[in-house]
Design a protein around this motif. Structure first.
Motif, PDB file in Angstrom:
ATOM      1  N   TRP A 114       0.874  -1.168   0.000  1.00 52.94           N
ATOM      2  CA  TRP A 114       0.000   0.000   0.000  1.00 52.94           C
ATOM      3  C   TRP A 114       0.909   1.215   0.000  1.00 52.94           C
ATOM      4  CZ3 TRP A 114      -3.579   1.994   4.439  1.00 52.94           C
ATOM      5  CH2 TRP A 114      -4.551   2.838   3.915  1.00 52.94           C
ATOM      6  N   ASN A 115       1.175   1.738  -1.195  1.00 54.34           N
ATOM      7  CA  ASN A 115       2.086   2.868  -1.358  1.00 54.34           C
ATOM      8  C   ASN A 115       1.300   4.148  -1.103  1.00 54.34           C
ATOM      9  OD1 ASN A 115       3.998   4.728  -2.118  1.00 54.34           O
ATOM     10  ND2 ASN A 115       4.678   3.557  -3.887  1.00 54.34           N
ATOM     11  N   LEU A 116       1.542   4.780   0.040  1.00 51.56           N
ATOM     12  CA  LEU A 116       0.780   5.958   0.458  1.00 51.56           C
ATOM     13  C   LEU A 116       1.371   7.257  -0.063  1.00 51.56           C
ATOM     14  CD1 LEU A 116       0.272   4.800   4.145  1.00 51.56           C
ATOM     15  CD2 LEU A 116      -1.392   4.693   2.290  1.00 51.56           C
ATOM     16  N   GLY A 117       2.594   7.207  -0.613  1.00 48.65           N
ATOM     17  CA  GLY A 117       3.245   8.448  -1.065  1.00 48.65           C
ATOM     18  C   GLY A 117       3.548   9.318   0.140  1.00 48.65           C
ATOM     19  N   THR A 118       3.002  10.512   0.173  1.00 48.60           N
ATOM     20  CA  THR A 118       3.160  11.386   1.344  1.00 48.60           C
ATOM     21  C   THR A 118       1.952  11.209   2.247  1.00 48.60           C
ATOM     22  OG1 THR A 118       4.460  12.995   0.107  1.00 48.60           O
ATOM     23  CG2 THR A 118       3.422  13.761   2.136  1.00 48.60           C
ATOM     24  N   LEU A 119       2.186  10.711   3.443  1.00 46.77           N
ATOM     25  CA  LEU A 119       1.132  10.556   4.447  1.00 46.77           C
ATOM     26  C   LEU A 119       1.023  11.889   5.179  1.00 46.77           C
ATOM     27  CD1 LEU A 119      -0.834   8.623   5.948  1.00 46.77           C
ATOM     28  CD2 LEU A 119       1.064   8.120   7.504  1.00 46.77           C
ATOM     29  N   PRO A 120      -0.080  12.610   4.991  1.00 48.41           N
ATOM     30  CA  PRO A 120      -0.182  13.950   5.576  1.00 48.41           C
ATOM     31  C   PRO A 120      -0.136  13.945   7.104  1.00 48.41           C
ATOM     32  CG  PRO A 120      -1.915  13.565   3.950  1.00 48.41           C
ATOM     33  CD  PRO A 120      -1.246  12.247   4.219  1.00 48.41           C
ATOM     34  N   ALA A 121       0.204  15.089   7.659  1.00 53.63           N
ATOM     35  CA  ALA A 121       0.168  15.272   9.111  1.00 53.63           C
ATOM     36  C   ALA A 121      -1.288  15.293   9.574  1.00 53.63           C
ATOM     37  CB  ALA A 121       0.857  16.579   9.480  1.00 53.63           C
ATOM     38  N   ASN A 122      -1.499  14.920  10.823  1.00 54.36           N
ATOM     39  CA  ASN A 122      -2.806  14.982  11.494  1.00 54.36           C
ATOM     40  C   ASN A 122      -3.867  14.043  10.914  1.00 54.36           C
ATOM     41  OD1 ASN A 122      -1.920  16.941  13.367  1.00 54.36           O
ATOM     42  ND2 ASN A 122      -2.139  18.497  11.776  1.00 54.36           N
ATOM     43  N   ILE A 123      -3.441  12.996  10.224  1.00 53.34           N
ATOM     44  CA  ILE A 123      -4.390  11.990   9.740  1.00 53.34           C
ATOM     45  C   ILE A 123      -4.854  11.166  10.947  1.00 53.34           C
ATOM     46  CG2 ILE A 123      -4.549   9.845   8.397  1.00 53.34           C
ATOM     47  CD1 ILE A 123      -4.737  12.381   6.731  1.00 53.34           C
ATOM     48  N   GLY A 124      -6.171  11.046  11.098  1.00 55.66           N
ATOM     49  CA  GLY A 124      -6.726  10.244  12.188  1.00 55.66           C
ATOM     50  C   GLY A 124      -6.862  10.983  13.504  1.00 55.66           C
ATOM     51  N   VAL A 125      -6.591  12.289  13.530  1.00 54.27           N
ATOM     52  CA  VAL A 125      -6.742  13.092  14.746  1.00 54.27           C
ATOM     53  C   VAL A 125      -7.510  14.367  14.409  1.00 54.27           C
ATOM     54  CG1 VAL A 125      -4.662  12.203  15.871  1.00 54.27           C
ATOM     55  CG2 VAL A 125      -4.491  14.222  14.426  1.00 54.27           C
ATOM     56  N   ASN A 126      -8.049  15.012  15.435  1.00 52.88           N
ATOM     57  CA  ASN A 126      -8.777  16.284  15.278  1.00 52.88           C
ATOM     58  C   ASN A 126      -9.860  16.216  14.207  1.00 52.88           C
ATOM     59  OD1 ASN A 126      -7.046  17.401  17.205  1.00 52.88           O
ATOM     60  ND2 ASN A 126      -5.568  18.004  15.641  1.00 52.88           N
ATOM     61  N   GLY A 127     -10.584  15.113  14.171  1.00 48.33           N
ATOM     62  CA  GLY A 127     -11.688  14.971  13.222  1.00 48.33           C
ATOM     63  C   GLY A 127     -11.299  14.524  11.828  1.00 48.33           C
ATOM     64  N   MET A 128     -10.002  14.413  11.562  1.00 49.68           N
ATOM     65  CA  MET A 128      -9.551  13.920  10.253  1.00 49.68           C
ATOM     66  C   MET A 128      -9.635  12.394  10.267  1.00 49.68           C
ATOM     67  SD  MET A 128      -8.490  16.483   8.312  1.00 49.68           S
ATOM     68  CE  MET A 128      -7.387  15.702   7.163  1.00 49.68           C
ATOM     69  N   PRO A 129     -10.202  11.777   9.226  1.00 54.37           N
ATOM     70  CA  PRO A 129     -10.284  10.308   9.225  1.00 54.37           C
ATOM     71  C   PRO A 129      -8.910   9.670   9.062  1.00 54.37           C
ATOM     72  CG  PRO A 129     -11.074  11.202   7.143  1.00 54.37           C
ATOM     73  CD  PRO A 129     -10.794  12.375   8.036  1.00 54.37           C
ATOM     74  N   ALA A 130      -8.743   8.520   9.679  1.00 52.37           N
ATOM     75  CA  ALA A 130      -7.515   7.738   9.511  1.00 52.37           C
ATOM     76  C   ALA A 130      -7.493   7.174   8.097  1.00 52.37           C
ATOM     77  CB  ALA A 130      -7.477   6.606  10.535  1.00 52.37           C
ATOM     78  N   TYR A 131      -6.310   6.835   7.616  1.00 53.69           N
ATOM     79  CA  TYR A 131      -6.200   6.093   6.356  1.00 53.69           C
ATOM     80  C   TYR A 131      -6.523   4.642   6.675  1.00 53.69           C
ATOM     81  CZ  TYR A 131      -4.044   9.605   3.286  1.00 53.69           C
ATOM     82  OH  TYR A 131      -3.806  10.683   2.486  1.00 53.69           O
ATOM     83  N   GLU A 132      -7.343   4.003   5.816  1.00 47.52           N
ATOM     84  CA  GLU A 132      -7.680   2.607   6.062  1.00 47.52           C
ATOM     85  C   GLU A 132      -7.776   1.835   4.754  1.00 47.52           C
ATOM     86  OE1 GLU A 132     -10.435  -0.144   8.887  1.00 47.52           O
ATOM     87  OE2 GLU A 132     -11.347   1.706   8.183  1.00 47.52           O
ATOM     88  N   LEU A 133      -7.157   0.669   4.758  1.00 43.10           N
ATOM     89  CA  LEU A 133      -7.231  -0.279   3.660  1.00 43.10           C
ATOM     90  C   LEU A 133      -7.875  -1.545   4.211  1.00 43.10           C
ATOM     91  CD1 LEU A 133      -6.457  -1.694   0.952  1.00 43.10           C
ATOM     92  CD2 LEU A 133      -4.222  -2.137   1.958  1.00 43.10           C
ATOM     93  N   ILE A 134      -8.856  -2.067   3.465  1.00 40.35           N
ATOM     94  CA  ILE A 134      -9.497  -3.331   3.816  1.00 40.35           C
ATOM     95  C   ILE A 134      -9.310  -4.258   2.616  1.00 40.35           C
ATOM     96  CG2 ILE A 134     -11.653  -4.463   4.481  1.00 40.35           C
ATOM     97  CD1 ILE A 134     -12.641  -1.655   5.387  1.00 40.35           C
ATOM     98  N   PHE A 135      -8.791  -5.453   2.852  1.00 43.87           N
ATOM     99  CA  PHE A 135      -8.605  -6.403   1.760  1.00 43.87           C
ATOM    100  C   PHE A 135      -8.872  -7.821   2.228  1.00 43.87           C
ATOM    101  CE2 PHE A 135      -4.439  -5.835   3.655  1.00 43.87           C
ATOM    102  CZ  PHE A 135      -3.852  -7.091   3.659  1.00 43.87           C
TER     103      PHE A 135
END
Length: 174
Positions: free
Chosen positions: A96-117
């Motif tokens: 799962w190549n995310l490239g640049t994973l932004p800051a504050n993902i999954g905190v302060n109301g920002m959804p987490a990155y999620e992969l389901i397979f």
């Protein structure tokens, strides 16, 4: 005479990489016997979730390897705007190549990155009375965009005993 001193402290990102596995998942349902039966396919659904409260992570990716007897089903779900994973038949690696994973993902109301397979496991008779391996060496890696430090977060291997909804029920039967 005036002396001014300025101190700057750079704190490295502390991303969280969580994985869970289900036999009966709302995303893809279930199929096959549980506990797994030698020579028969049982489907399992794996969730990878990434939270990044710190600075952005460059060249971020998650890689895991499917052992012998485990098949990639190409049943995949990712969050809106998130990249799709790839599967390499030659190396049996899920990437799962995310490239640049932004800051504050999954905190302060920002959804987490999620992969389901989804994968299927076909245990052999040599695995009877043992849990079968499902996913080996899952790890998140990348470079902190602020400090330049290499970041690696590992998770334990998954076995048929690792399910959230049927924990400890994964020993292969005849």
């Amino acid at each position: 005479i005036v002396v001014v001193s300025d101190t700057s402290t750079k704190i490295t990102s502390q991303p969280t990489f969580r994985q869970t596995m289900f036999y009966n998942d709302a995303s893809f349902g279930s199929s096959g016997p549980m506990p797994p039966q030698a020579g028969k396919d049982t489907a399992f659904t794996i969730h990878w979730q990434v939270v990044n409260p710190g600075s952005a992570l460059n060249n971020a990716k998650i890689v895991g390897t499917l052992p012998q007897g485990v098949t990639w089903k190409n049943a995949v779900s990712v969050g809106a705007g998130q990249p799709q994973p790839t599967y390499n038949n030659n190396t049996s690696q899920v990437t799962w190549n995310l490239g640049t994973l932004p800051a504050n993902i999954g905190v302060n109301g920002m959804p987490a990155y999620e992969l389901i397979f989804q994968v299927t496991v076909r245990p052999s008779t040599t695995q009877v009375n043992l849990p079968a391996q499902v996913l080996l060496s899952p790890r998140l890696s990348g470079t902190d965009s602020l400090t330049g430090q290499s970041i690696v977060v590992t998770n334990p291997d998954l076995t048929t005993n690792s399910t959230v909804d049927r924990p400890g029920e994964g020993a292969v039967v005849q």
